[in-house]
Design a protein around this motif. Structure first.
Motif, PDB file in Angstrom:
ATOM      1  N   SER A  14      19.732  30.077  14.566  1.00  0.00           N
ATOM      2  CA  SER A  14      20.564  29.537  13.296  1.00  0.00           C
ATOM      3  C   SER A  14      19.670  30.042  12.095  1.00  0.00           C
ATOM      4  CB  SER A  14      20.500  27.954  13.764  1.00  0.00           C
ATOM      5  OG  SER A  14      21.256  27.726  12.776  1.00  0.00           O
ATOM      6  N   GLY A  15      18.364  29.932  12.116  1.00  0.00           N
ATOM      7  CA  GLY A  15      18.146  30.310  10.486  1.00  0.00           C
ATOM      8  C   GLY A  15      18.386  32.160  10.556  1.00  0.00           C
ATOM      9  N   GLY A  16      18.173  32.932  11.402  1.00  0.00           N
ATOM     10  CA  GLY A  16      18.020  34.591  11.241  1.00  0.00           C
ATOM     11  C   GLY A  16      19.472  34.653  11.480  1.00  0.00           C
ATOM     12  N   LEU A  17      19.954  33.714  11.899  1.00  0.00           N
ATOM     13  CA  LEU A  17      22.224  33.817  11.655  1.00  0.00           C
ATOM     14  C   LEU A  17      22.591  34.152  10.545  1.00  0.00           C
ATOM     15  CD1 LEU A  17      23.471  33.254  15.402  1.00  0.00           C
ATOM     16  CD2 LEU A  17      23.519  35.213  14.231  1.00  0.00           C
ATOM     17  N   LEU A  18      22.147  32.786  10.054  1.00  0.00           N
ATOM     18  CA  LEU A  18      22.539  32.522   8.623  1.00  0.00           C
ATOM     19  C   LEU A  18      21.761  33.638   8.091  1.00  0.00           C
ATOM     20  CD1 LEU A  18      21.896  29.150   8.711  1.00  0.00           C
ATOM     21  CD2 LEU A  18      24.194  29.362   8.343  1.00  0.00           C
ATOM     22  N   VAL A  19      20.764  34.123   7.220  1.00  0.00           N
ATOM     23  CA  VAL A  19      20.543  35.476   6.902  1.00  0.00           C
ATOM     24  C   VAL A  19      21.086  36.519   6.655  1.00  0.00           C
ATOM     25  CG1 VAL A  19      18.790  33.793   5.590  1.00  0.00           C
ATOM     26  CG2 VAL A  19      18.476  35.546   7.271  1.00  0.00           C
ATOM     27  N   SER A  20      21.713  36.622   8.384  1.00  0.00           N
ATOM     28  CA  SER A  20      21.874  38.051   8.986  1.00  0.00           C
ATOM     29  C   SER A  20      23.471  38.233   8.555  1.00  0.00           C
ATOM     30  CB  SER A  20      21.533  38.215  10.139  1.00  0.00           C
ATOM     31  OG  SER A  20      22.134  37.814  11.367  1.00  0.00           O
ATOM     32  N   ASP A  21      24.212  37.087   8.401  1.00  0.00           N
ATOM     33  CA  ASP A  21      25.498  37.507   7.564  1.00  0.00           C
ATOM     34  C   ASP A  21      25.604  38.450   7.005  1.00  0.00           C
ATOM     35  OD1 ASP A  21      28.807  35.929   8.353  1.00  0.00           O
ATOM     36  OD2 ASP A  21      28.308  36.826   5.902  1.00  0.00           O
ATOM     37  N   VAL A  22      27.332  39.783   7.050  1.00  0.00           N
ATOM     38  CA  VAL A  22      27.509  40.522   6.019  1.00  0.00           C
ATOM     39  C   VAL A  22      27.486  40.455   4.411  1.00  0.00           C
ATOM     40  CG1 VAL A  22      28.357  42.420   7.945  1.00  0.00           C
ATOM     41  CG2 VAL A  22      29.828  40.263   6.373  1.00  0.00           C
ATOM     42  N   PHE A  23      28.125  38.708   4.502  1.00  0.00           N
ATOM     43  CA  PHE A  23      28.192  38.293   2.874  1.00  0.00           C
ATOM     44  C   PHE A  23      26.669  38.188   2.392  1.00  0.00           C
ATOM     45  CE2 PHE A  23      28.730  34.458   0.635  1.00  0.00           C
ATOM     46  CZ  PHE A  23      28.841  35.176  -0.817  1.00  0.00           C
ATOM     47  N   VAL A  24      25.868  37.428   2.690  1.00  0.00           N
ATOM     48  CA  VAL A  24      24.539  37.111   2.654  1.00  0.00           C
ATOM     49  C   VAL A  24      23.297  38.530   2.073  1.00  0.00           C
ATOM     50  CG1 VAL A  24      22.240  35.585   3.052  1.00  0.00           C
ATOM     51  CG2 VAL A  24      24.839  35.406   3.401  1.00  0.00           C
ATOM     52  N   GLN A  25      24.078  39.341   3.530  1.00  0.00           N
ATOM     53  CA  GLN A  25      23.200  40.970   3.575  1.00  0.00           C
ATOM     54  C   GLN A  25      22.350  41.450   1.954  1.00  0.00           C
ATOM     55  OE1 GLN A  25      20.410  41.865   5.432  1.00  0.00           O
ATOM     56  NE2 GLN A  25      20.832  39.803   6.282  1.00  0.00           N
ATOM     57  N   GLY A  26      24.572  41.385   0.572  1.00  0.00           N
ATOM     58  CA  GLY A  26      24.268  41.783  -0.234  1.00  0.00           C
ATOM     59  C   GLY A  26      23.685  41.111  -1.219  1.00  0.00           C
ATOM     60  N   PHE A  27      22.717  39.471  -1.442  1.00  0.00           N
ATOM     61  CA  PHE A  27      22.196  39.703  -1.911  1.00  0.00           C
ATOM     62  C   PHE A  27      20.722  38.685  -2.048  1.00  0.00           C
ATOM     63  CE2 PHE A  27      26.370  36.873  -2.370  1.00  0.00           C
ATOM     64  CZ  PHE A  27      26.818  37.330  -3.780  1.00  0.00           C
ATOM     65  N   LEU A  86      31.324  34.927   9.128  1.00  0.00           N
ATOM     66  CA  LEU A  86      31.104  34.798  11.229  1.00  0.00           C
ATOM     67  C   LEU A  86      29.794  33.801  12.180  1.00  0.00           C
ATOM     68  CD1 LEU A  86      32.581  34.749  13.695  1.00  0.00           C
ATOM     69  CD2 LEU A  86      32.326  37.929  13.953  1.00  0.00           C
ATOM     70  N   LYS A  87      28.940  35.117  11.230  1.00  0.00           N
ATOM     71  CA  LYS A  87      26.899  34.531  11.039  1.00  0.00           C
ATOM     72  C   LYS A  87      26.807  33.626  11.421  1.00  0.00           C
ATOM     73  CE  LYS A  87      25.577  38.939  13.050  1.00  0.00           C
ATOM     74  NZ  LYS A  87      24.334  40.210  12.933  1.00  0.00           N
ATOM     75  N   ILE A  88      27.683  33.286   9.821  1.00  0.00           N
ATOM     76  CA  ILE A  88      26.883  32.097   8.529  1.00  0.00           C
ATOM     77  C   ILE A  88      27.909  30.512   9.678  1.00  0.00           C
ATOM     78  CG2 ILE A  88      27.704  30.600   6.859  1.00  0.00           C
ATOM     79  CD1 ILE A  88      27.963  32.870   5.237  1.00  0.00           C
ATOM     80  N   ILE A  89      28.892  30.903  10.365  1.00  0.00           N
ATOM     81  CA  ILE A  89      29.762  29.702  10.128  1.00  0.00           C
ATOM     82  C   ILE A  89      28.987  29.042  12.409  1.00  0.00           C
ATOM     83  CG2 ILE A  89      31.703  28.840  11.905  1.00  0.00           C
ATOM     84  CD1 ILE A  89      32.775  30.713   9.889  1.00  0.00           C
TER      85      ILE A  89
END
Length: 235
Positions: A186-199, A81-84
């Protein structure tokens, strides 16, 4: 106990006013981004339509934000969601940087107003994904408290938007700063998505700062290149 009785009972408790003050402070502190966004979206409107754009944009944004707060925890747990949202904010930032009076000279005043209002509502919803969590936490499930706090803070954000518009009229370079700010968010949102956080969790916080800088620089560079290309086509 009906809704009115619940409100009256809440008004008689000190906790209500403490939580209300917290919500107002959150809205004001996090409202700076929104004021810049509104200023960017309304800068090409005629002076008499700027107030309409600010008012109706805020009304739509506030209504959508209240809905988001109602589902805040669930929404932010949805992967991608945050990536989008971050990608959408990048596009909005570039478009706002490209907007100028020459590009919109053939668009009617009413269409310009509608575009500005839609831009404010969509971008505010994206930018508020993190903000709504803070407000929801302060409200402790009291939706009336949320609505009241937002309504009280609206005039402050509107006043800030009008100030930003005046600054943009006098110093056009501020528009570049505003578009860059949207890229930063936008850059902050992209890396705060729950999918990305695990990586990326082991590499915080420097990767977040890197993405924010890349987002800001990317919006400004892409906007500049597209504007330059459009100018060459008209020659």
């Amino acid at each position: 106990m009906d809704f009115l009785e619940v409100i009256i009972q809440s008004l008689n408790t000190p906790t209500f006013y403490i939580n209300l003050l917290q919500i107002i402070m959150i809205d004001i502190l996090l409202g700076g981004d929104n004021a810049i966004l509104i200023g960017l979206a309304c800068r090409d409107l005629a002076p008499e339509q700027r107030r309409k754009g600010i008012f109706w944009g805020m009304v739509g944004a506030v209504g959508l934000r209240i809905v988001l707060i109602s589902f805040a925890l669930t929404l932010l747990a949805v992967p991608f969601l945050k990536i989008i949202g971050g990608l959408l904010l990048l596009v909005i930032g570039v478009k706002l940087l490209l907007n100028d009076n020459d590009e919109h000279k053939d668009i009617s005043a009413s269409d310009k107003l509608g575009i500005a209002i839609k831009t404010i509502i969509v971008a505010d919803a994206v930018m508020s994904l993190d903000n709504v969590i803070a407000v929801a936490a302060a409200a402790k499930g009291d939706l009336f408290l949320v609505v009241l706090g937002i309504l009280i803070s609206i005039p402050i954000v509107i006043a800030g938007s009008q100030l930003v518009l005046k600054i943009m009229d006098r110093f056009p370079w501020v528009i570049i700063f505003g578009a860059g700010l949207l890229g930063w968010l936008s850059g902050g949102l992209l890396v705060s998505d729950v999918f990305v956080q695990g990586f990326i969790a082991p590499y915080q916080p420097w990767i977040k700062w890197t993405m924010e800088v890349l987002g800001a620089v990317g919006v400004i560079l892409v906007g500049h290149l597209l504007k330059k290309r459009a100018a060459q086509k008209t020659v």
